[in-house]
Write an enzyme that holds these catalytic residues in place. Structure first.
Site, PDB file in Angstrom:
ATOM      1  N   PHE A   1       0.863  -1.178   0.000  1.00 17.40           N
ATOM      2  CA  PHE A   1       0.000   0.000   0.000  1.00 17.40           C
ATOM      3  C   PHE A   1       0.899   1.227   0.000  1.00 17.40           C
ATOM      4  CE2 PHE A   1      -2.319   3.548   1.766  1.00 17.40           C
ATOM      5  CZ  PHE A   1      -3.462   3.535   0.986  1.00 17.40           C
TER       6      PHE A   1
ATOM      7  N   LYS B   1       2.790  11.528   6.700  1.00 15.60           N
ATOM      8  CA  LYS B   1       1.956  11.352   7.888  1.00 15.60           C
ATOM      9  C   LYS B   1       2.499  12.092   9.101  1.00 15.60           C
ATOM     10  CE  LYS B   1      -0.339   7.123   6.359  1.00 15.60           C
ATOM     11  NZ  LYS B   1      -1.579   7.782   5.943  1.00 15.60           N
TER      12      LYS B   1
ATOM     13  N   ASP C   1       9.604   2.962   1.742  1.00  9.64           N
ATOM     14  CA  ASP C   1       8.403   3.750   2.041  1.00  9.64           C
ATOM     15  C   ASP C   1       8.136   3.638   3.540  1.00  9.64           C
ATOM     16  OD1 ASP C   1       5.879   4.767   2.484  1.00  9.64           O
ATOM     17  OD2 ASP C   1       4.971   3.831   0.729  1.00  9.64           O
TER      18      ASP C   1
END
Length: 408
Positions: free
Chosen positions: A147, A261, A232
């Site tokens: 993801f 984030k 990531d």
């Protein structure tokens, strides 16, 4: 504190969203109006312990005083110039973020998906300019069940049909291999490979942790094969796993690091591509950009986030309280929990399907004043703010034990 008499109720607000908001999310039926630290409050004044932390966007809790102060201070001075001009906050942000991660240069962006897209562009440009891959033939190897975001290019290499169906045609140039499989990765990498792009821990897939040695193996393979290692760490990074970066637990330094984030402190969207100089150095003026990327408000908040991490306090808290979380979950195995994976203050918990789906368990926990979110099947994710206390963590685990023991 209860909501004013004229305010709409939670049910009214949820119903009001239906005709005017695109239905691209299926949130739990709680309407948050206020928050502080690890706690949120709905419009009726009910309090909930936040055990999701905005999918790690709120690593430092809601409205951390140092981050709120940094934002207020910057709001009174300057919020945006665009990158047409310099601003007085960006240099310090880039300097300190590069130093924190052990890399050289920073490309500031806004959202996590933008960081991934930017990383893909940089890797392809590097492949053509430095590695000598023929034009338009660069490939990037990714892991199944990944993801990395929801843009058209990113869902092109997703294996989640919910994310893909109806959004083709898809962007070519990606090879998908099983996660945690170095042999498959070795076979997929060839002279056209620009990069291997992986999550050190797969978050959306259910907090899937690879075998010890996998990340070091990816690092060795990419170095030997002459391609980039892109990590990531948008969810796993910035303290969540007990170290600043998840890759640090195998003493690995990637060529390219993707952050987002928590970098915005739960206040503004901030992301970044952080990389070695010879990688990000392939970009030249006009080849990539973002009007809001590196804006002074984001840079001020991002600098304050880095300052919090420089002390090591939050990494230590995640490591120490992660043991509490792990031990508590271990005690529930065979008592409604069929298995779990945990690293620091991050866990994927597999619930016996006979007890309920992940969403049903999340709904029951909500009734107990605990907010979590489900992922595939009967798996729930736990990712509380790193500011959570041991008592709050024990309370959440107690609520989970209670919910697991309830009859359907």
């Amino acid at each position: 504190m209860t909501a004013p008499a004229h305010a709409r109720t939670s049910d009214e607000l949820i119903r009001a969203e239906e005709p005017v908001l695109a239905h691209n999310y299926h949130p739990l039926p709680v309407v948050v109006a206020r928050a502080e630290g690890t706690w949120v409050e709905d419009v009726e004044g009910r309090r909930y312990l936040d055990m999701l932390a905005g999918y790690s966007a709120l690593n430092f809790g809601h409205r951390h005083p140092a981050l709120i102060e940094a934002a207020h201070r910057q709001l009174d001075r300057l919020t945006l110039t665009s990158r047409a001009f310099h601003n007085d906050r960006l240099a310090e942000f880039a300097e300190r973020l590069a130093a924190l991660t052990g890399l050289d240069m920073v490309l500031p962006m806004n959202t996590g998906a933008e960081a991934v897209e930017s990383g893909i562009k940089v890797a392809r440009k590097w492949a053509y300019d430095v590695k000598g891959v023929p034009a338009d033939r660069a490939t990037i190897v990714v892991a199944a069940e990944n993801f990395h975001g929801r843009t058209t290019t990113i869902v092109s290499f997703s294996t989640d049909e919910t994310a893909r169906a109806g959004f083709g045609p898809f962007t070519p140039g990606f090879r998908i291999v099983p996660y945690n499989d170095l042999a498959a990765l070795e076979e997929a990498v060839d002279e056209t490979t620009a990069a291997v792009l992986i999550e050190p821990i797969q978050g959306e897939a259910g907090v899937i942790i690879p075998d010890q040695g996998y990340l070091a193996g990816v690092r060795e393979l990419t170095r030997r094969k002459g391609c980039l290692f892109i990590a990531d760490e948008i969810q796993s990074g910035l303290g969540r796993t007990g170290t600043t970066l998840a890759v640090e637990q195998e003493s690995v330094v990637p060529d390219v690091l993707l952050l987002g984030k928590a970098l915005g402190g739960g206040i503004v969207p901030v992301s970044a591509v952080v990389a070695r100089r010879e990688v990000l150095g392939v970009l030249h003026p006009g080849e990539h950009g973002s009007t809001f990327g590196g804006n002074p408000l984001s840079a001020a908040v991002g600098t304050a986030v880095v300052e919090l991490l420089e002390t090591g306090e939050f990494q230590r808290r995640a490591a120490e309280l992660g043991l509490v979380l792990r031990d508590g979950l271990a005690g529930l195995v065979g008592r409604g929990v069929t298995g779990f994976r945990a690293r620091g203050l991050w866990a994927g918990v597999d619930v016996d399907p006979a007890i309920g789906t992940g969403r049903e368990i999340s709904r029951r926990l909500m009734q107990e004043g605990i907010l979590v979110k489900d992922t595939h099947g009967s798996t729930i994710r736990l990712a509380p703010p790193l500011t959570i206390t041991a008592d709050e963590l024990h309370s959440a685990l107690g609520s989970l034990e209670k919910v697991l023991g309830q009859e359907n």
